[in-house]
Design a protein around this motif. Structure first.
Motif, PDB file in Angstrom:
ATOM      1  N   VAL A 235      -3.162   0.081  -3.720  1.00  0.00           N
ATOM      2  CA  VAL A 235      -3.022  -1.200  -3.030  1.00  0.00           C
ATOM      3  C   VAL A 235      -2.700  -2.253  -4.082  1.00  0.00           C
ATOM      4  CG1 VAL A 235      -4.086  -2.892  -1.511  1.00  0.00           C
ATOM      5  CG2 VAL A 235      -4.737  -0.481  -1.320  1.00  0.00           C
TER       6      VAL A 235
ATOM      7  N   CYS B  83     -10.543  -1.059   2.095  1.00  0.00           N
ATOM      8  CA  CYS B  83      -9.598  -0.111   1.483  1.00  0.00           C
ATOM      9  C   CYS B  83     -10.219   1.280   1.375  1.00  0.00           C
ATOM     10  CB  CYS B  83      -9.171  -0.610   0.106  1.00  0.00           C
ATOM     11  SG  CYS B  83      -8.152  -2.110   0.125  1.00  0.00           S
TER      12      CYS B  83
ATOM     13  N   CYS C 278       0.843  -1.196   0.000  1.00  0.00           N
ATOM     14  CA  CYS C 278       0.000   0.000   0.000  1.00  0.00           C
ATOM     15  C   CYS C 278       0.879   1.247   0.000  1.00  0.00           C
ATOM     16  CB  CYS C 278      -0.909   0.020   1.228  1.00  0.00           C
ATOM     17  SG  CYS C 278      -1.860  -1.498   1.466  1.00  0.00           S
TER      18      CYS C 278
END
Length: 256
Positions: free
Chosen positions: A211, A225, A132
């Motif tokens: 990501v 997310c 990430c």
């Protein structure tokens, strides 16, 4: 012998032949009935065995799906728990009366904790690893701001073009980009290592959260997310309010 047999049969009355034929017909019918009943019983036995196997398969599938839903529930609970903790930290950072430098460090550390927690909280399989990162638009390009531990020091000065990259497309369109196979995307990078999927979430008007994953994303993961992206967005908004243009430019020059 044939002559003797013919003579014997010629002396028999017609009813003998009738009864004999009837017995033969009844015998043949009986044999067919017995064979049919045996076949039906065998078929029923096979059907029962197949039905039992299907029940076992359905039971196994049900247990498997139940385990998956349990994992999803635990994953969601953990994400919500972390989200509550991040929200408290944001509130404390806004309320606490400290020096500007300390507040800047607080927001920076919070963003780092969020991206590291995200890479861990969206794991669904043992040993699974996600990468990430937060990218900020600067001079018509995306500049690496911070990332999870999967990013090493070589990525500190990395920049991405706003064109011909999936994160750049996300920033330009201000739309989430979910690409389950980067090799099939026109803007996919051929140098993405073993990471085959990417999720890019726009962060207001200033950047993108990316990501990277080895496997395709599950729907539940994308929701987590998006939730964490909002915390990064809020933290950077507060962070940027404390920066003047000179400090902001200096920050990125040092990163490069």
């Amino acid at each position: 012998m044939k002559t003797t047999l013919d003579a014997f049969l010629s002396q028999q009355p017609n009813w003998v032949f009738f009864i004999t034929g009837l017995i033969i017909i009844i015998g043949v019918i009986t044999i067919f009935i017995l064979i049919g009943r045996a076949a039906i019983k065998y078929t029923e036995k096979i059907d029962k065995e197949l039905g039992f196997q299907k029940i076992q398969q359905d039971l196994h599938e049900t247990k498997y799906q139940a385990a998956i839903h349990q994992d999803i529930s635990l994953q969601t609970i953990n994400a919500l728990s972390n989200a509550e903790r991040f929200l408290e930290q944001l509130q404390h950072a806004r309320i606490d009366s400290v020096q500007v430098e300390d507040n800047l460090e607080t927001y920076e550390n919070l963003m780092i904790r969020v991206v590291n927690a995200l890479s861990s909280d969206i794991k669904f399989h043992p040993g699974e690893q996600h990468r990430c990162a937060v990218w900020i638009e600067e001079s018509d390009q995306l500049v690496y701001f911070t990332g999870s531990n999967s990013f090493d020091g070589r990525h500190e000065a990395r920049v991405l073009s706003l064109n011909e990259t999936i994160p750049g497309r996300c920033f330009r369109k201000k739309e989430t980009q979910l690409v389950q196979d980067v090799s099939t995307d026109v803007d996919g990078s051929p140098h993405n290592g073993s990471y085959g999927a990417i999720l890019c979430i726009p962060l207001s008007e200033w950047g993108v959260l990316t990501v990277d994953a080895h496997r395709s994303f599950k729907e539940e993961v994308t929701h987590i997310c998006h939730l964490y992206a909002r915390f990064v967005d809020l933290a950077f908004f507060e962070y940027s309010q404390m920066l003047d243009d000179g400090y902001f430019d200096q920050h990125f020059r040092e990163g490069e």
